[in-house]
Design a protein around this motif. Sequence first.
Motif, PDB file in Angstrom:
ATOM      1  N   VAL A 276      45.435  51.484  47.988  1.00 19.86           N
ATOM      2  CA  VAL A 276      45.085  50.847  49.262  1.00 19.86           C
ATOM      3  C   VAL A 276      44.343  49.559  48.926  1.00 19.86           C
ATOM      4  O   VAL A 276      43.290  49.593  48.281  1.00 19.86           O
ATOM      5  N   THR A 277      44.896  48.418  49.325  1.00 16.04           N
ATOM      6  CA  THR A 277      44.261  47.130  49.029  1.00 16.04           C
ATOM      7  C   THR A 277      43.200  46.818  50.069  1.00 16.04           C
ATOM      8  O   THR A 277      43.445  46.875  51.269  1.00 16.04           O
ATOM      9  N   ARG A 278      42.004  46.506  49.546  1.00 19.74           N
ATOM     10  CA  ARG A 278      40.860  46.233  50.428  1.00 19.74           C
ATOM     11  C   ARG A 278      40.723  44.732  50.696  1.00 19.74           C
ATOM     12  O   ARG A 278      40.571  44.317  51.838  1.00 19.74           O
ATOM     13  N   TYR A 279      40.728  43.926  49.628  1.00 23.46           N
ATOM     14  CA  TYR A 279      40.536  42.466  49.746  1.00 23.46           C
ATOM     15  C   TYR A 279      41.409  41.722  48.747  1.00 23.46           C
ATOM     16  O   TYR A 279      41.846  42.294  47.752  1.00 23.46           O
ATOM     17  N   PHE A 280      41.540  40.419  49.004  1.00 27.84           N
ATOM     18  CA  PHE A 280      42.060  39.487  48.006  1.00 27.84           C
ATOM     19  C   PHE A 280      40.949  38.490  47.679  1.00 27.84           C
ATOM     20  O   PHE A 280      40.142  38.160  48.551  1.00 27.84           O
ATOM     21  N   THR A 281      40.896  38.038  46.437  1.00 30.40           N
ATOM     22  CA  THR A 281      39.972  36.959  46.077  1.00 30.40           C
ATOM     23  C   THR A 281      40.801  35.823  45.502  1.00 30.40           C
ATOM     24  O   THR A 281      41.553  35.998  44.533  1.00 30.40           O
ATOM     25  N   ILE A 282      40.683  34.658  46.141  1.00 28.08           N
ATOM     26  CA  ILE A 282      41.496  33.489  45.803  1.00 28.08           C
ATOM     27  C   ILE A 282      40.584  32.424  45.202  1.00 28.08           C
ATOM     28  O   ILE A 282      39.520  32.143  45.766  1.00 28.08           O
ATOM     29  N   ALA A 283      40.994  31.828  44.076  1.00 32.52           N
ATOM     30  CA  ALA A 283      40.189  30.784  43.424  1.00 32.52           C
ATOM     31  C   ALA A 283      40.047  29.562  44.339  1.00 32.52           C
ATOM     32  O   ALA A 283      40.967  29.260  45.088  1.00 32.52           O
ATOM     33  N   PRO A 284      38.900  28.859  44.290  1.00 35.16           N
ATOM     34  CA  PRO A 284      37.699  29.172  43.529  1.00 35.16           C
ATOM     35  C   PRO A 284      36.767  30.077  44.343  1.00 35.16           C
ATOM     36  O   PRO A 284      36.478  29.766  45.501  1.00 35.16           O
ATOM     37  N   TYR A 285      36.336  31.173  43.739  1.00 29.53           N
ATOM     38  CA  TYR A 285      35.397  32.050  44.456  1.00 29.53           C
ATOM     39  C   TYR A 285      34.661  32.959  43.476  1.00 29.53           C
ATOM     40  O   TYR A 285      35.180  33.278  42.406  1.00 29.53           O
ATOM     41  N   LEU A 286      33.472  33.380  43.898  1.00 27.56           N
ATOM     42  CA  LEU A 286      32.660  34.315  43.123  1.00 27.56           C
ATOM     43  C   LEU A 286      32.974  35.729  43.599  1.00 27.56           C
ATOM     44  O   LEU A 286      33.168  35.949  44.790  1.00 27.56           O
ATOM     45  N   PHE A 287      33.011  36.706  42.703  1.00 27.46           N
ATOM     46  CA  PHE A 287      33.274  38.079  43.143  1.00 27.46           C
ATOM     47  C   PHE A 287      32.693  39.083  42.162  1.00 27.46           C
ATOM     48  O   PHE A 287      32.424  38.773  40.998  1.00 27.46           O
TER      49      PHE A 287
END
Lengths: 194, 194
Positions: free
Chosen positions: A66-77
């Motif tokens: 189950v996918t919760r989020y996507f993180t797309i550059a540029p970003y901190l995670f």
Amino acid sequence: MKQFPAYLRTYASFSDAELQQICVSFEAFHVTAGTILLHEGEICRHLYFVDEGLLHFYFLRDGVEVTRYFTIAPYLFTSQRSFNLRQPANESIQALEDCRLWRLSAEKAEALFSLPAWNIFARKILQEVHFFTENIYTDLQTQTAEARYQQMLATQSDLLLRIPQKVLASFLGIAPQSLSRIRKKLACSPAKLT
Amino acid sequence: MKQFPAYLRTYASFSDAELQQICVSFEAFHVTAGTILLHEGEICRHLYFVDEGLLHFYFLRDGVEVTRYFTIAPYLFTSQRSFNLRQPANESIQALEDCRLWRLSAEKAEALFSLPAWNIFARKILQEVHFFTENIYTDLQTQTAEARYQQMLATQSDLLLRIPQKVLASFLGIAPQSLSRIRKKLACSPAKLT
């Protein structure tokens, strides 16, 4: 780390010396598409910055991703709960593309809180991540999977081309076959022909 | 404000002088059940502490109330995006019971960031609120309304007695009639008779 100083300065006023102190605390690395940075159940020991690439956060429920989020550059995670409370993570983090990344250990992250600007930055990032989560939660409360897909098509069409169909379907909470049907239906709709 | 100092100290180490400075920055007030503290579209100008009582956050979608969260005393709350970015709120906040409250203006909240312990406290609260939001989002992704109700029954049965049926149904994303059916079904189930 070309984008990181500019990224930090969009949230708080850092002096050149502070930026230098922050940047040398991070270490660079690369991963290829498919690499799992964090496995569900492990303790997340780093805060990451993605300079280039795309990742997804997911967990297993009854053997299904189950996918919760996507993180797309540029970003901190990071896996927040795990990183902050030193608890086993309730999610995995996987690169969906080859990624250029930077990471900061928990000890070094703690040391950066001596900088007032880092405190402001951390608070603003936490607020922003909360807003994103709240938005996804609200969309899920109020919209069908088809409407959520249409919204992504309208506002994040570039991103849709980068996410595997199986992962996107798991984010929308539907089977990949149902997503295929929605895509075909929308491709054949009059709105597409105008 | 009897619970507030103890509440603050569960998150960070405050000196007595710091606690004094924080407490005098807040002003006390009471509201009766049904009072709307913040209307959707207004700018939220305060950070609140609920010393006694219960509130819910909701928004209107196609004329129907959708409940986003509950806040149960003792806890700090605000409409985060509105309060932090000075934007019109995307939600209303209503007291579901008579509430004993304390509020802090945005200006005074800003001034408290000069205290290192307040920075730590603010960060931990933001993280905790994010965890709560993430949990609700995950439940909504993975469970039916009936399963979510059963989970609340198992872990928050006292709270269920305090929430009007209409509000609980809107949180679960179902019609009040459907919630009645779920309640009747569970009341008649063998598990209830053992």
